[in-house]
Design an enzyme around this catalytic site. Structure first.
Site, PDB file in Angstrom:
ATOM      1  N   LYS A  14      -4.787  -6.163   2.444  1.00  0.00           N
ATOM      2  CA  LYS A  14      -5.865  -5.760   2.877  1.00  0.00           C
ATOM      3  C   LYS A  14      -6.685  -5.103   2.048  1.00  0.00           C
ATOM      4  CE  LYS A  14      -3.450  -1.793   5.084  1.00  0.00           C
ATOM      5  NZ  LYS A  14      -3.775  -1.095   3.750  1.00  0.00           N
ATOM      6  N   ARG A  86      -4.292   4.763  11.048  1.00  0.00           N
ATOM      7  CA  ARG A  86      -2.997   4.228  11.118  1.00  0.00           C
ATOM      8  C   ARG A  86      -2.106   4.709  12.075  1.00  0.00           C
ATOM      9  NH1 ARG A  86      -0.195   2.385   5.449  1.00  0.00           N
ATOM     10  NH2 ARG A  86      -2.110   2.587   4.259  1.00  0.00           N
ATOM     11  N   ARG A 125       4.700  -6.633  -6.642  1.00  0.00           N
ATOM     12  CA  ARG A 125       3.714  -5.482  -7.088  1.00  0.00           C
ATOM     13  C   ARG A 125       4.301  -4.560  -7.825  1.00  0.00           C
ATOM     14  NH1 ARG A 125      -0.135  -3.030  -2.304  1.00  0.00           N
ATOM     15  NH2 ARG A 125       1.613  -1.566  -2.100  1.00  0.00           N
ATOM     16  N   ARG A 131       3.839   1.096  -8.817  1.00  0.00           N
ATOM     17  CA  ARG A 131       3.725   2.179  -7.989  1.00  0.00           C
ATOM     18  C   ARG A 131       5.117   2.956  -7.422  1.00  0.00           C
ATOM     19  NH1 ARG A 131      -0.561   1.032  -3.353  1.00  0.00           N
ATOM     20  NH2 ARG A 131       0.971   1.990  -1.950  1.00  0.00           N
ATOM     21  N   ARG A 142       8.353   2.339   4.867  1.00  0.00           N
ATOM     22  CA  ARG A 142       6.862   2.123   5.073  1.00  0.00           C
ATOM     23  C   ARG A 142       6.612   1.110   6.236  1.00  0.00           C
ATOM     24  NH1 ARG A 142       5.436   0.784  -0.615  1.00  0.00           N
ATOM     25  NH2 ARG A 142       3.330   0.047  -0.126  1.00  0.00           N
TER      26      ARG A 142
HETATM   27  P1  ADP Z   1       0.152   0.584   1.698  1.00  0.00           P
HETATM   28  O1  ADP Z   1      -0.802  -0.011   2.761  1.00  0.00           O
HETATM   29  O2  ADP Z   1       0.758  -0.533   0.723  1.00  0.00           O
HETATM   30  O3  ADP Z   1       1.519   1.193   2.328  1.00  0.00           O
HETATM   31  P2  ADP Z   1      -1.563   2.592   0.808  1.00  0.00           P
HETATM   32  O4  ADP Z   1      -2.130   2.775  -0.629  1.00  0.00           O
HETATM   33  O5  ADP Z   1      -2.665   2.300   2.029  1.00  0.00           O
HETATM   34  O6  ADP Z   1      -0.591   1.511   0.874  1.00  0.00           O
HETATM   35  O7  ADP Z   1      -0.904   3.877   1.336  1.00  0.00           O
HETATM   36  C1  ADP Z   1       0.147   4.524   0.444  1.00  0.00           C
HETATM   37  C2  ADP Z   1       0.663   5.834   1.385  1.00  0.00           C
HETATM   38  O8  ADP Z   1      -0.238   6.406   1.660  1.00  0.00           O
HETATM   39  C3  ADP Z   1       1.332   5.533   2.685  1.00  0.00           C
HETATM   40  O9  ADP Z   1       2.758   4.870   2.687  1.00  0.00           O
HETATM   41  C4  ADP Z   1       1.263   6.693   3.404  1.00  0.00           C
HETATM   42  O10 ADP Z   1       2.285   7.754   2.876  1.00  0.00           O
HETATM   43  C5  ADP Z   1      -0.008   7.223   2.944  1.00  0.00           C
HETATM   44  N1  ADP Z   1      -1.245   6.922   3.876  1.00  0.00           N
HETATM   45  C6  ADP Z   1      -2.297   6.022   3.496  1.00  0.00           C
HETATM   46  N2  ADP Z   1      -3.105   6.220   4.722  1.00  0.00           N
HETATM   47  C7  ADP Z   1      -2.415   6.990   5.678  1.00  0.00           C
HETATM   48  C8  ADP Z   1      -3.031   7.186   6.910  1.00  0.00           C
HETATM   49  N3  ADP Z   1      -3.996   6.783   7.549  1.00  0.00           N
HETATM   50  N4  ADP Z   1      -2.166   8.397   7.574  1.00  0.00           N
HETATM   51  C9  ADP Z   1      -1.065   8.897   6.926  1.00  0.00           C
HETATM   52  N5  ADP Z   1      -0.848   8.551   5.952  1.00  0.00           N
HETATM   53  C10 ADP Z   1      -1.421   7.443   5.219  1.00  0.00           C
END
Ligand code: ADP
Length: 186
Positions: A14, A86, A125, A131, A142
């Protein structure tokens, strides 16, 4: 103010697709994961609080991410939100925020990728980007968080006729094309 949301499991691509579309439409691309990682890197009080959660693959509490988004949305600008909301409470908070601003959601893009494929993508990745949350145990966590807390959002937006389901399997340009086609139907 126009807003497009991108929802998808970790590894669905995404971020890549949202960035392409934002560039093409001239929208800001607001990436929740990046905002959180910036807080961690700058060692702010928020960053110190959330670092263990990100490292464990757990979602950050709703009220913290809601405040962060509210802080970054500027009146009058157009946004693609990537990684927010989310959870259903986050989506409800976004509704309230947009109501206050007299704005509404344009569309919600859901990038659908089967779970078997996600693990492989995320492990690859981790080799490329290093990461810290891309290791097998954290990836599993996750994916569970996604299934339990983010998947219910699909019904939430589907009920409102906003959801566009796009297959996230294929080449990057193929998927971009699918998204653009779905956008034309809005
Ligand atoms: P991915 O979609 O690959 O998990 P992101 O960079 O979008 O990677 O998110 C990394 C981490 O950031 C998530 O595992 C979570 O801990 C936190 N995070 C991101 N967006 C949110 C959100 N909207 N609410 C709560 N935690 C979030």
């Amino acid at each position: 103010m126009r807003l497009i949301l991108f929802i998808g499991p970790p590894g669905s691509g995404k971020g890549t697709q949202a960035q392409c579309l934002a560039q093409e439409l001239g929208y800001h691309h607001l990436v929740m994961g990046d905002l959180l990682r910036q807080e961690i890197q700058a060692q702010t009080p928020l960053g110190q609080k959330i670092q263990p959660l990100l490292e464990a693959g757990l979602l950050v509490p709703d009220e913290l991410v809601i405040d962060l988004v509210a802080h970054h949305l500027q009146n009058g600008a157009d946004y693609i939100l990537d990684g927010f909301p989310r959870t259903v409470p986050q989506a409800q908070a976004l509704d309230r925020l947009l109501n206050e601003k007299g704005a509404s959601l344009q569309t919600v893009i859901f990038l659908d990728v089967p779970e078997e494929e996600l693990m492989g993508r995320l492990l690859k990745r981790s080799e490329l980007e290093g990461r810290t949350d891309d290791n097998p145990e954290t990836i599993q966590r996750r994916l569970v968080e996604y299934r339990q807390k983010t998947q219910p959002l699909l019904d939430f937006y589907e009920a409102r006729g906003l959801l566009r389901r796009i297959s996230g399997v294929g080449s990057i340009p193929q998927i971009t094309e699918r998204i653009k086609k779905a956008m034309e139907m809005c």
